[in-house]
Write an enzyme that holds these catalytic residues in place. Structure first.
Site, PDB file in Angstrom:
ATOM      1  N   THR A   6       0.696  -1.025   0.223  1.00 41.08           N
ATOM      2  CA  THR A   6      -0.204   0.302  -0.194  1.00 41.08           C
ATOM      3  C   THR A   6       1.029   1.155   0.051  1.00 41.08           C
ATOM      4  O   THR A   6       1.853   1.354   0.451  1.00 41.08           O
ATOM      5  CB  THR A   6      -0.610  -0.026   1.241  1.00 41.08           C
ATOM      6  OG1 THR A   6      -0.341   0.691   2.011  1.00 41.08           O
ATOM      7  CG2 THR A   6      -1.872  -1.260   1.305  1.00 41.08           C
ATOM      8  N   ASP A   7       0.409   2.342  -0.605  1.00 38.42           N
ATOM      9  CA  ASP A   7       0.511   4.046   0.000  1.00 38.42           C
ATOM     10  C   ASP A   7       0.307   4.589   1.019  1.00 38.42           C
ATOM     11  O   ASP A   7      -1.133   4.248   0.941  1.00 38.42           O
ATOM     12  CB  ASP A   7       1.041   4.165  -1.505  1.00 38.42           C
ATOM     13  CG  ASP A   7       0.311   4.809  -2.254  1.00 38.42           C
ATOM     14  OD1 ASP A   7      -0.787   5.438  -1.781  1.00 38.42           O
ATOM     15  OD2 ASP A   7       0.350   4.833  -3.426  1.00 38.42           O
ATOM     16  N   GLN A   8       0.219   5.616   0.980  1.00 41.93           N
ATOM     17  CA  GLN A   8      -0.393   6.849   1.934  1.00 41.93           C
ATOM     18  C   GLN A   8      -1.934   6.684   1.395  1.00 41.93           C
ATOM     19  O   GLN A   8      -2.134   7.636   1.836  1.00 41.93           O
ATOM     20  CB  GLN A   8       0.536   7.715   1.677  1.00 41.93           C
ATOM     21  CG  GLN A   8       0.647   8.898   1.043  1.00 41.93           C
ATOM     22  CD  GLN A   8       1.840   9.823   1.186  1.00 41.93           C
ATOM     23  OE1 GLN A   8       2.474  10.161   2.316  1.00 41.93           O
ATOM     24  NE2 GLN A   8       1.588  11.225   0.892  1.00 41.93           N
ATOM     25  N   MET A   9      -1.579   7.024   0.486  1.00 46.36           N
ATOM     26  CA  MET A   9      -3.253   7.272  -0.813  1.00 46.36           C
ATOM     27  C   MET A   9      -4.304   5.646   0.377  1.00 46.36           C
ATOM     28  O   MET A   9      -5.317   5.827  -0.353  1.00 46.36           O
ATOM     29  CB  MET A   9      -2.730   7.480  -1.928  1.00 46.36           C
ATOM     30  CG  MET A   9      -3.812   8.137  -2.435  1.00 46.36           C
ATOM     31  SD  MET A   9      -4.083   8.003  -4.483  1.00 46.36           S
ATOM     32  CE  MET A   9      -2.801   8.488  -4.613  1.00 46.36           C
ATOM     33  N   GLY A  10      -3.526   5.090   0.621  1.00 49.74           N
ATOM     34  CA  GLY A  10      -4.987   3.556   1.440  1.00 49.74           C
ATOM     35  C   GLY A  10      -4.816   2.828   0.415  1.00 49.74           C
ATOM     36  O   GLY A  10      -5.779   1.840   0.698  1.00 49.74           O
TER      37      GLY A  10
END
Lengths: 134, 134, 134, 134
Positions: free
Chosen positions: A15-19
Site C-alpha cells: 500500500t501507499d499513503q493514499m491507502g
C-alpha cells in the site's frame, strides 16, 4: 487459450499513503501470475533460467487501473498466454477482488526470450510445446 | 511543452537475479520524475494532497524497455507534461543512462484527479495554471 | 572513524497506508548509504563484485525507529564503518530529517565477504586498505 | 506461547543481482507472518486500524540471516507472540525453507500501539484478550 488463476492477499508493504495499492505493485502481481501459469503449463521458469540459460526479458508492460485494491483484500489474478513464438511471448492479465469478483485492473506484458547476456535467443525446442508453439 | 530532468543512481534493491533492474521499478522512477516535474511547475504534490485533498490516482501506465538498466548506473529521467485537463493529466517519460545518453525505456502514465474517497474530483482552480490549464 | 553522508528524498512508493515510510524501506536506505560510503572509501562495490567475485552478504541487520519519515521529506543518512576484518564488516547508520536534523532512526548491518557461491571468502588484499584493514 | 505458520513462494521481484532474496524483503515477510498470526488470534488488523484507530508502529526490527532464500522456493514463516502489554507487543520469527525445513533467518520486531497521529495509545480493552493481555 491457456490460462491460470492465482490467489494471494494484499500486503501492507504494497500500500501507499493514499491507502491503496501502489501502482507499480500490480506488475509484481502479474509476475506472480505468469510464473504460476508457466508452472501450470509444465515450464519451470527457474529450470529454464538455470538449465537452458534462457530468460524472459520484458519488452513492454501496461496496466489499466479500474478500481483500487486495498490492504488485506484477497486478490485473484487470471493470467492468459495470449501469443507465443520462438522469440517472444505475450501474457494478458485480469486482476479481481476475490470477495465479489470486481475487476480491479487489466494488464499485458510482452517478453523476449534471451540469454544471460540479454541478447535475443530462440526458445529451446523442448520448451516450445508447453507454450503451445508448434 | 513542460518537461523536467531528474537524476539518481540505480539501487541494489532495484535489481533482480537477472542482474538488471526489475521491470516494475521503472514505474517507481516515473513517479520520482513526475513529482520533480510537478515541483518544478510550482505544484507541491504533498500540499495538494494535504491542503486540497486532491490525489493523482493512476488510471493507466505503460513502459517499453529498450535496453536494461544496471546496478549503480546513473539514470536520467525526462518527464513531460503531455496533456492536462481539470479532470486528468498525462505524463510521458524517457529514461536514459547518464554516462552515454542511451535510452533505456520510454513510458506513459495517465492520472485522474480524485478525492481521498478515490472518486473523481476537478483540480482546484489555484493549481490549474501550474499544469498549463487555461 | 570513516563515515559519509548521503541525501535523497522519500519516494511515494516508500510510504504505506499509515502515511509514513514502511519499516523495511529504511534498510534500502542503509544500502544506499553504505554503497556511497564504499565509493567514498575508494571501493567501487560494483567492480568488487565483477572483478574480484566478492559479494557483501548481509549476516545481521537491525533498526530502531525513533520518529516516522514522511513522503517527500529530504533525508540524510550518515553511514559509519564501525568494524572491518578480512572476513566481515559492520556499518552503523543514523537517519535524519534534513530540514531540522531530527534523528528518525538508527541502524546497524553486519556483512560477510563471500563468493558468488555464497560461501565466505577473504577480502582481496588490494581492497583492504580502503576498509581500513591493516 | 501463541504462534502461527504462514507459507508463500519467493517472488522474482524479491531477488537481487546476487541471485538471492534482498535482505530488506525478509521484513516484508515478517509483516505477512504477523498479520496472519493476528488474524489467527482473532484480531483483524485492518479492523483495528479502521474501527479503533489503533496502529502498530514498529519501534525496532532485527534479522539474522543464516542461509540465503532463493527465487521460487516455498517459504514457511513461523511467527510467535513473544510479549504483549497494553502499550507494546513483540513478535519473534523463524523463516524456513519448506522443502527441507532449513532455517534461513530469524527475526524480531517490537511495536508500539499508536493513534493515526503516531502518538502512543493503549490497546483498546476489547482487543486485549486476543493478544493474551489480562
Amino acid at each position: 487459450m491457456l490460462k491460470h488463476e492465482t490467489r494471494f492477499r494484499v500486503r501492507y508493504a504494497e500500500t501507499d499513503q493514499m491507502g491503496v495499492v501502489y501502482y507499480a505493485n500490480y506488475y509484481v502481481w502479474m509476475e506472480v501470475g505468469r510464473v504460476e501459469l508457466c508452472r501450470a503449463l509444465g515450464v519451470e521458469y527457474k529450470q529454464m533460467e538455470i538449465e537452458d540459460g534462457v530468460f524472459l526479458a520484458v519488452a513492454e508492460s501496461q496496466c489499466r487501473y479500474l478500481s483500487p485494491a486495498r490492504y488485506d483484500e484477497e486478490i485473484v489474478i487470471e493470467t492468459r498466454l495470449e501469443n507465443a513464438h520462438t522469440r517472444m511471448v505475450t501474457f494478458g492479465y485480469s486482476i479481481r477482488r476475490a470477495s465479489d469478483g470486481l475487476e480491479l485492473a487489466t494488464g499485458k506484458t510482452k517478453h523476449i526470450f534471451c540469454g544471460i547476456d540479454m541478447k535475443p535467443k530462440r526458445l529451446p525446442e523442448r520448451s516450445r510445446a508447453s507454450f503451445g508453439i508448434a
